[in-house]
Motif scaffolding. Structure first.
Motif, PDB file in Angstrom:
ATOM      1  N   ARG A 146       0.846  -1.187   0.000  1.00 35.04           N
ATOM      2  CA  ARG A 146       0.000   0.000   0.000  1.00 35.04           C
ATOM      3  C   ARG A 146       0.886   1.244   0.000  1.00 35.04           C
TER       4      ARG A 146
ATOM      5  N   SER B 128       2.614   8.249   2.198  1.00 36.67           N
ATOM      6  CA  SER B 128       3.510   9.404   2.086  1.00 36.67           C
ATOM      7  C   SER B 128       4.635   9.269   3.097  1.00 36.67           C
TER       8      SER B 128
ATOM      9  N   SER C 199      -0.141   6.864   9.695  1.00 35.24           N
ATOM     10  CA  SER C 199      -1.125   5.926   9.131  1.00 35.24           C
ATOM     11  C   SER C 199      -2.470   6.059   9.813  1.00 35.24           C
TER      12      SER C 199
ATOM     13  N   GLY D 280      -8.142  -0.559   7.111  1.00 26.00           N
ATOM     14  CA  GLY D 280      -8.250  -1.883   6.499  1.00 26.00           C
ATOM     15  C   GLY D 280      -7.111  -2.774   6.953  1.00 26.00           C
TER      16      GLY D 280
ATOM     17  N   THR E 275      -3.313  -1.170   7.187  1.00 23.99           N
ATOM     18  CA  THR E 275      -3.169  -0.137   8.221  1.00 23.99           C
ATOM     19  C   THR E 275      -3.429  -0.728   9.616  1.00 23.99           C
TER      20      THR E 275
ATOM     21  N   VAL F 297      -5.686  12.599   7.290  1.00 26.79           N
ATOM     22  CA  VAL F 297      -4.367  11.982   7.116  1.00 26.79           C
ATOM     23  C   VAL F 297      -3.591  12.629   5.959  1.00 26.79           C
TER      24      VAL F 297
ATOM     25  N   ALA G  82       0.047  14.086   6.006  1.00 22.62           N
ATOM     26  CA  ALA G  82       1.291  13.310   5.947  1.00 22.62           C
ATOM     27  C   ALA G  82       2.426  13.919   5.104  1.00 22.62           C
TER      28      ALA G  82
ATOM     29  N   GLU H 166      -4.880  10.931  -4.073  1.00 26.96           N
ATOM     30  CA  GLU H 166      -4.950   9.579  -3.516  1.00 26.96           C
ATOM     31  C   GLU H 166      -5.634   8.671  -4.509  1.00 26.96           C
TER      32      GLU H 166
ATOM     33  N   VAL I 147      -6.056   4.241  -5.453  1.00 26.91           N
ATOM     34  CA  VAL I 147      -5.664   2.876  -5.131  1.00 26.91           C
ATOM     35  C   VAL I 147      -4.436   2.550  -5.977  1.00 26.91           C
TER      36      VAL I 147
ATOM     37  N   PRO J 129       2.424  11.434  -7.204  1.00 32.45           N
ATOM     38  CA  PRO J 129       1.068  11.823  -6.831  1.00 32.45           C
ATOM     39  C   PRO J 129       0.823  13.331  -6.859  1.00 32.45           C
TER      40      PRO J 129
HETATM   41  C1  FAD Z   1       0.369   8.495  -2.817  1.00 31.16           C
HETATM   42  C2  FAD Z   1      -0.464   8.020  -1.645  1.00 31.16           C
HETATM   43  C3  FAD Z   1      -0.049   8.322  -0.359  1.00 31.16           C
HETATM   44  C4  FAD Z   1      -0.790   7.887   0.736  1.00 31.16           C
HETATM   45  N1  FAD Z   1      -0.361   8.219   1.968  1.00 31.16           N
HETATM   46  C5  FAD Z   1      -1.025   7.786   3.051  1.00 31.16           C
HETATM   47  C6  FAD Z   1      -0.567   8.109   4.355  1.00 31.16           C
HETATM   48  O1  FAD Z   1       0.435   8.805   4.519  1.00 31.16           O
HETATM   49  N2  FAD Z   1      -1.258   7.617   5.408  1.00 31.16           N
HETATM   50  C7  FAD Z   1      -2.385   6.838   5.258  1.00 31.16           C
HETATM   51  O2  FAD Z   1      -2.967   6.416   6.266  1.00 31.16           O
HETATM   52  N3  FAD Z   1      -2.838   6.539   4.033  1.00 31.16           N
HETATM   53  C8  FAD Z   1      -2.196   6.982   2.928  1.00 31.16           C
HETATM   54  N4  FAD Z   1      -2.655   6.657   1.670  1.00 31.16           N
HETATM   55  C9  FAD Z   1      -3.856   5.803   1.554  1.00 31.16           C
HETATM   56  C10 FAD Z   1      -3.495   4.343   1.858  1.00 31.16           C
HETATM   57  O3  FAD Z   1      -2.600   3.871   0.892  1.00 31.16           O
HETATM   58  C11 FAD Z   1      -4.758   3.502   1.846  1.00 31.16           C
HETATM   59  O4  FAD Z   1      -5.565   3.947   2.908  1.00 31.16           O
HETATM   60  C12 FAD Z   1      -4.454   1.995   1.968  1.00 31.16           C
HETATM   61  O5  FAD Z   1      -5.098   1.326   0.902  1.00 31.16           O
HETATM   62  C13 FAD Z   1      -4.920   1.369   3.243  1.00 31.16           C
HETATM   63  O6  FAD Z   1      -4.644  -0.005   3.180  1.00 31.16           O
HETATM   64  P1  FAD Z   1      -5.498  -1.064   3.981  1.00 31.16           P
HETATM   65  O7  FAD Z   1      -5.033  -2.418   3.573  1.00 31.16           O
HETATM   66  O8  FAD Z   1      -5.440  -0.756   5.446  1.00 31.16           O
HETATM   67  O9  FAD Z   1      -6.981  -0.824   3.524  1.00 31.16           O
HETATM   68  P2  FAD Z   1      -7.607  -1.226   2.098  1.00 31.16           P
HETATM   69  O10 FAD Z   1      -8.224  -2.574   2.197  1.00 31.16           O
HETATM   70  O11 FAD Z   1      -6.589  -0.991   1.027  1.00 31.16           O
HETATM   71  O12 FAD Z   1      -8.702  -0.113   1.963  1.00 31.16           O
HETATM   72  C14 FAD Z   1      -9.846  -0.085   2.807  1.00 31.16           C
HETATM   73  C15 FAD Z   1     -10.952   0.636   2.051  1.00 31.16           C
HETATM   74  O13 FAD Z   1     -10.509   1.942   1.618  1.00 31.16           O
HETATM   75  C16 FAD Z   1     -10.601   2.056   0.184  1.00 31.16           C
HETATM   76  N5  FAD Z   1      -9.385   2.755  -0.287  1.00 31.16           N
HETATM   77  C17 FAD Z   1      -8.123   2.315  -0.201  1.00 31.16           C
HETATM   78  N6  FAD Z   1      -7.256   3.196  -0.728  1.00 31.16           N
HETATM   79  C18 FAD Z   1      -8.015   4.221  -1.149  1.00 31.16           C
HETATM   80  C19 FAD Z   1      -7.720   5.439  -1.795  1.00 31.16           C
HETATM   81  N7  FAD Z   1      -6.465   5.784  -2.090  1.00 31.16           N
HETATM   82  N8  FAD Z   1      -8.741   6.245  -2.100  1.00 31.16           N
HETATM   83  C20 FAD Z   1     -10.008   5.925  -1.805  1.00 31.16           C
HETATM   84  N9  FAD Z   1     -10.352   4.767  -1.198  1.00 31.16           N
HETATM   85  C21 FAD Z   1      -9.377   3.933  -0.884  1.00 31.16           C
HETATM   86  C22 FAD Z   1     -10.626   0.646  -0.325  1.00 31.16           C
HETATM   87  O14 FAD Z   1     -11.335   0.570  -1.553  1.00 31.16           O
HETATM   88  C23 FAD Z   1     -11.349  -0.085   0.755  1.00 31.16           C
HETATM   89  O15 FAD Z   1     -12.734   0.050   0.626  1.00 31.16           O
HETATM   90  C24 FAD Z   1      -1.974   7.111   0.549  1.00 31.16           C
HETATM   91  C25 FAD Z   1      -2.391   6.813  -0.743  1.00 31.16           C
HETATM   92  C26 FAD Z   1      -1.665   7.267  -1.829  1.00 31.16           C
HETATM   93  C27 FAD Z   1      -2.121   6.960  -3.210  1.00 31.16           C
END
Ligand code: FAD
Ligand code: FES
Length: 273
Positions: free
Chosen positions: A53, A56, A75, A79, A82, A120, A123, A226, A228, A260
């Motif tokens: 995943r 930042s 974080s 899901g 995280t 968040v 970050a 942001e 996926v 991004p």
């Molecule tokens: C460039 C970038 C930087 C990021 N930086 C941070 C950070 O610093 N801290 C942080 O907490 N998170 C950040 N995120 C978001 C983080 O990557 C997602 O929240 C991640 O998918 C969480 O993983 P998980 O396995 O816990 O949950 P997942 O199972 O991946 O996601 C849980 C739910 O959230 C939805 N989801 C997941 N990612 C996204 C998204 N990007 N947009 C909309 N819905 C989404 C999924 O569809 C699902 O329904 C960032 C995303 C990007 C693209």
């Protein structure tokens, strides 16, 4: 060139029931990182979650001599990944690939830097604020959260000399409501000839509203989008963003390699509105 390391967890600080700051020993990634870049993290050893995943790079850790020794990520638990990041223990290994993506362009004085963060989305702004302040740029952070207990690192930003404009949805700190409201007022009262760069990171609706405000007042704006992200390297096309073309049509870019950080006025925001 991004590096892939099995980074040792050197700290894990819970900030609330859902937010934590995970510290990773990853000196080579930390040394190469620029504000706005991210890492792809695989927090568990098994197949669930299968994919890394994106996170930042929140802070660069330094040793006694000031040499980069690692990085942290801020974080929010939503899901499986995280959850693992929230529960990570010191000494554990976490696969960490980076630094990835395009960084923010850091302005110089007399331009001011206004950072707009939602939740968040804070970050990428710790390192950006450090870079701006190191250049002597007057910096303001517009920071919105659901409630006062989810406004983090305020002393860190104050310590850098960053002015804070806070909002909460429940009115428990700062102004009640959304962060774009005070931003809009400040933009309206700022002299048009005074240079300014807006930087935004947070939920898509907030980014679209910030982009609209920037366009209304003719200000440049860089947003960190942001999406996926399946690979973070341009291979899977899970992260595409619709962009305006010069011919009035549109095309897509991959947020992991063209972003991004993207220019707000080049994104087609219709899907977020
Ligand atoms: C460039 C970038 C930087 C990021 N930086 C941070 C950070 O610093 N801290 C942080 O907490 N998170 C950040 N995120 C978001 C983080 O990557 C997602 O929240 C991640 O998918 C969480 O993983 P998980 O396995 O816990 O949950 P997942 O199972 O991946 O996601 C849980 C739910 O959230 C939805 N989801 C997941 N990612 C996204 C998204 N990007 N947009 C909309 N819905 C989404 C999924 O569809 C699902 O329904 C960032 C995303 C990007 C693209
Ligand atoms: S995350 Fe795979 S192409 Fe962008």
């Amino acid at each position: 060139m991004p590096l892939d390391v099995a980074a040792r967890v050197v700290g894990n600080r819970p900030l609330s029931r859902d937010y934590n700051v995970l510290a990773l020993a990853a000196p080579a990634i930390a040394a190469a990182a620029a504000p706005g870049q991210f890492v792809m993290v695989k927090a568990g050893a098994g197949f669930d979650p299968l994919l890394r995943r994106p996170f930042s790079i929140f802070e660069i850790l330094r040793d006694d001599r000031g040499t980069p020794s690692g990085l942290t990520i801020l974080s929010k638990r939503i899901g499986p990944s995280t959850r693992l990041i929230y529960d990570a223990r010191e000494g554990q290994r976490v696969d960490c690939l980076g630094p990835l993506g395009r960084a923010f362009t850091v302005v110089d004085p007399p331009a001011e830097g206004w950072l707009v963060a939602g939740g968040v989305g804070l970050a990428p702004f710790a390192t950006l604020a450090q870079a701006l302040r190191a250049r002597g740029v007057k910096t303001t952070l517009f920071y919105g959260a659901r409630t006062a207990a989810e406004l983090f690192y305020l002393e860190f930003f104050r310590g850098l000399g960053v002015e804070l404009v806070l909002t909460t949805e429940d009115g428990s700190a700062g102004e009640r409501g959304r962060v774009v409201a005070p931003l809009d007022r400040r933009l309206a009262s700022r002299e048009a000839s005074a240079p300014l760069m807006l930087y935004a990171c947070g939920p898509e609706g907030m980014l679209a509203a910030t982009a609209r405000a920037a366009a209304k007042f003719g200000r440049p704006c860089q947003v960190s989008v942001e999406r996926v992200m399946g690979c973070g390297l341009g291979g899977c096309y899970s992260c595409v963003v619709p962009m305006r073309g010069d011919d009035g049509g549109y095309h897509h870019v991959r947020a992991c390699i063209s972003g991004p950080v993207l220019a707000a006025d080049q994104i087609r925001w219709d899907s977020a509105e």
